[in-house]
Design a protein around this motif. Structure first.
Motif, mmCIF file in Angstrom:
data_model
loop_
_atom_site.group_PDB
_atom_site.id
_atom_site.type_symbol
_atom_site.label_atom_id
_atom_site.label_comp_id
_atom_site.label_asym_id
_atom_site.label_seq_id
_atom_site.Cartn_x
_atom_site.Cartn_y
_atom_site.Cartn_z
ATOM 1 N N SER A 66 47.936 25.441 -24.789
ATOM 2 C CA SER A 66 47.816 26.420 -25.769
ATOM 3 C C SER A 66 46.169 26.483 -26.095
ATOM 4 O O SER A 66 45.485 27.354 -26.155
ATOM 5 C CB SER A 66 48.485 26.289 -26.939
ATOM 6 O OG SER A 66 47.998 25.311 -27.569
ATOM 7 N N ARG A 67 45.685 25.159 -25.914
ATOM 8 C CA ARG A 67 44.052 25.175 -26.064
ATOM 9 C C ARG A 67 43.445 25.855 -24.940
ATOM 10 O O ARG A 67 42.184 26.255 -25.022
ATOM 11 C CB ARG A 67 43.786 23.613 -26.146
ATOM 12 C CG ARG A 67 43.998 23.074 -27.249
ATOM 13 C CD ARG A 67 43.475 21.667 -27.599
ATOM 14 N NE ARG A 67 44.108 20.853 -28.325
ATOM 15 C CZ ARG A 67 43.768 19.717 -28.916
ATOM 16 N NH1 ARG A 67 42.863 19.126 -28.450
ATOM 17 N NH2 ARG A 67 44.566 18.726 -29.671
ATOM 18 N N THR A 68 43.857 25.650 -23.680
ATOM 19 C CA THR A 68 43.224 26.365 -22.394
ATOM 20 C C THR A 68 43.122 27.967 -22.722
ATOM 21 O O THR A 68 42.236 28.749 -22.524
ATOM 22 C CB THR A 68 43.884 26.115 -21.218
ATOM 23 O OG1 THR A 68 43.828 24.537 -20.943
ATOM 24 C CG2 THR A 68 43.687 26.594 -19.966
ATOM 25 N N ARG A 69 44.328 28.518 -23.089
ATOM 26 C CA ARG A 69 44.532 29.840 -23.406
ATOM 27 C C ARG A 69 43.628 30.376 -24.639
ATOM 28 O O ARG A 69 43.060 31.274 -24.598
ATOM 29 C CB ARG A 69 45.966 30.107 -23.925
ATOM 30 C CG ARG A 69 46.379 31.328 -23.513
ATOM 31 C CD ARG A 69 47.992 31.604 -23.821
ATOM 32 N NE ARG A 69 48.796 31.339 -22.858
ATOM 33 C CZ ARG A 69 50.209 30.620 -22.559
ATOM 34 N NH1 ARG A 69 50.542 30.259 -23.555
ATOM 35 N NH2 ARG A 69 50.621 30.762 -21.668
ATOM 36 N N ALA A 70 43.576 29.498 -25.720
ATOM 37 C CA ALA A 70 42.647 29.772 -26.836
ATOM 38 C C ALA A 70 41.191 29.750 -26.530
ATOM 39 O O ALA A 70 40.458 30.570 -26.750
ATOM 40 C CB ALA A 70 42.900 28.748 -28.054
ATOM 41 N N GLU A 71 40.827 28.672 -25.658
ATOM 42 C CA GLU A 71 39.379 28.746 -25.098
ATOM 43 C C GLU A 71 39.086 29.797 -24.266
ATOM 44 O O GLU A 71 37.898 30.577 -24.608
ATOM 45 C CB GLU A 71 39.301 27.276 -24.344
ATOM 46 C CG GLU A 71 37.908 27.172 -23.661
ATOM 47 C CD GLU A 71 36.847 27.211 -24.561
ATOM 48 O OE1 GLU A 71 36.981 26.928 -25.845
ATOM 49 O OE2 GLU A 71 35.791 27.217 -24.182
ATOM 50 N N ALA A 72 40.000 30.290 -23.400
ATOM 51 C CA ALA A 72 39.742 31.469 -22.493
ATOM 52 C C ALA A 72 39.381 32.829 -23.726
ATOM 53 O O ALA A 72 38.599 33.524 -23.535
ATOM 54 C CB ALA A 72 40.761 31.706 -21.686
ATOM 55 N N ASP A 73 40.181 32.834 -24.436
ATOM 56 C CA ASP A 73 40.108 33.988 -25.601
ATOM 57 C C ASP A 73 38.667 33.729 -26.170
ATOM 58 O O ASP A 73 38.118 34.921 -26.858
ATOM 59 C CB ASP A 73 41.251 33.975 -26.722
ATOM 60 C CG ASP A 73 42.529 34.238 -25.892
ATOM 61 O OD1 ASP A 73 42.625 35.101 -24.747
ATOM 62 O OD2 ASP A 73 43.690 34.224 -26.431
#
Lengths: 215, 215
Positions: A66-73
């Motif tokens: 979830s943090r990887t996704r949030a970071e990409a966003d």
């Protein structure tokens, strides 16, 4: 006197404690005893929420995804203008401390996947998020320039591998690469790819990447 | 009845047992108990030779360094002709099983270096051996083509990072890269660098890398 704390908050505290231990010392440092110590709770409290180390690591890998996704966003939001497309990919390298921790947790979990196979799916998703970002940026650079599918595919592969290597160097104490150097290498690479495609728009077998601009 | 076996042979057996455990499951899998089990000896026999896990890992990292050096020499010997200079670098990717094991042991030890700092020097030497090989090949491609120092430095950085990323993908179960693909990406990259330098020999600010040949 023990603090009253709800289950979700305690759970997050424990995941954060495990996170730091894993980033610095690997998965096997995230024992119930050490996680409890770092979070300032009893081992019993850890076991109440995470009956096994496997369940704790499962929570860590979900958090990682979830943090990887949030970071990409986040990066896509900050570098949203068309002329920031190259900076967007550079900014997704693990340059800042939080990004670096994120990648180190990922590397550590990846290394443990032989023993803990249930981590594999979320780890593959983390890599897929980065691959999609890389493909998006390279395709955007190619758009309207008559680049063949084969050339585009090569460039997506090469750029993804280059980013993976830069990330690996940035995450290793002896990687020998500073954030500035990593950014410059990727930026010079992408500018070169683009300028090469612009120079030879219709050459069907042309892979691009001569960087003309040295800053 | 216990076999009579000399100290050096037993030592190597134990290092080999630890090697396999570390390659598949990371450093913390190389416990005295598991190493003993895998080598078919008693835990006491392991402790007799390696009083601590640290001393065992010290022996593993020394072995890693000597195998890394031997592997670089082997590849340089096999691809010794001038027209094999690109193949020489491609062949140093962790493509074959032994090379892959070697890199996985290195990755695992690297991840543990925060907790076991005495591993750092030999790990840095392993990376330095690869960096030197990369510099040698890229410099050879540039020789006589009037490539500036700055352009050469960029290309050494980029190629080293690309190789590190390809190695990382080859060593990960979800890396998504086959040996053939990794070889092709690096080969296409290097051919492109060279052909770009050949096309624009005196352009001072020219970084090379347009690959014209798609095989």
């Amino acid at each position: 006197m023990p603090k009253l704390i709800d289950h979700a908050t305690r759970r997050l505290e424990l995941v954060n404690a495990a996170w730091d231990l894993i980033a610095s010392d690997g998965v096997y440092a995230a024992t119930v005893r050490l996680v409890a110590e770092r979070a300032g709770v009893s081992p019993g409290s850890v076991r109440f929420i995470f009956p096994s180390q496997d369940s704790l690591l499962g929570a860590v890998v979900s958090e990682l995804l979830s943090r990887t996704r949030a970071e990409a966003d986040r990066v896509a939001g900050v570098y949203a203008k068309p002329d920031q497309i190259i900076a967007r990919l550079c900014a997704s390298l693990p340059i800042h401390n939080d990004q670096n921790l994120l990648r180190r947790v990922e590397r550590a979990l990846r290394l443990a996947v032989g023993q803990i196979p249930h981590l594999a799916a979320d780890l593959a998703s983390c890599r897929a998020i980065r691959a999609a970002e890389c493909r998006y940026v390279v395709s955007t650079l190619a758009s309207g320039l008559g680049v063949t599918d084969q050339t585009l595919e090569f460039e997506v592969w090469r750029t993804a591998a280059l980013m993976e290597g830069l990330a690996e160097q940035l995450c290793s104490p002896d990687g020998g690469t500073s954030s500035d150097q990593a950014w410059t290498v990727l930026q010079t690479h992408l500018r070169g790819v683009e300028s090469n495609w612009r120079r030879a728009p219709r050459r069907s077998a042309q892979h691009g990447s001569a960087a003309r601009d040295v800053r």
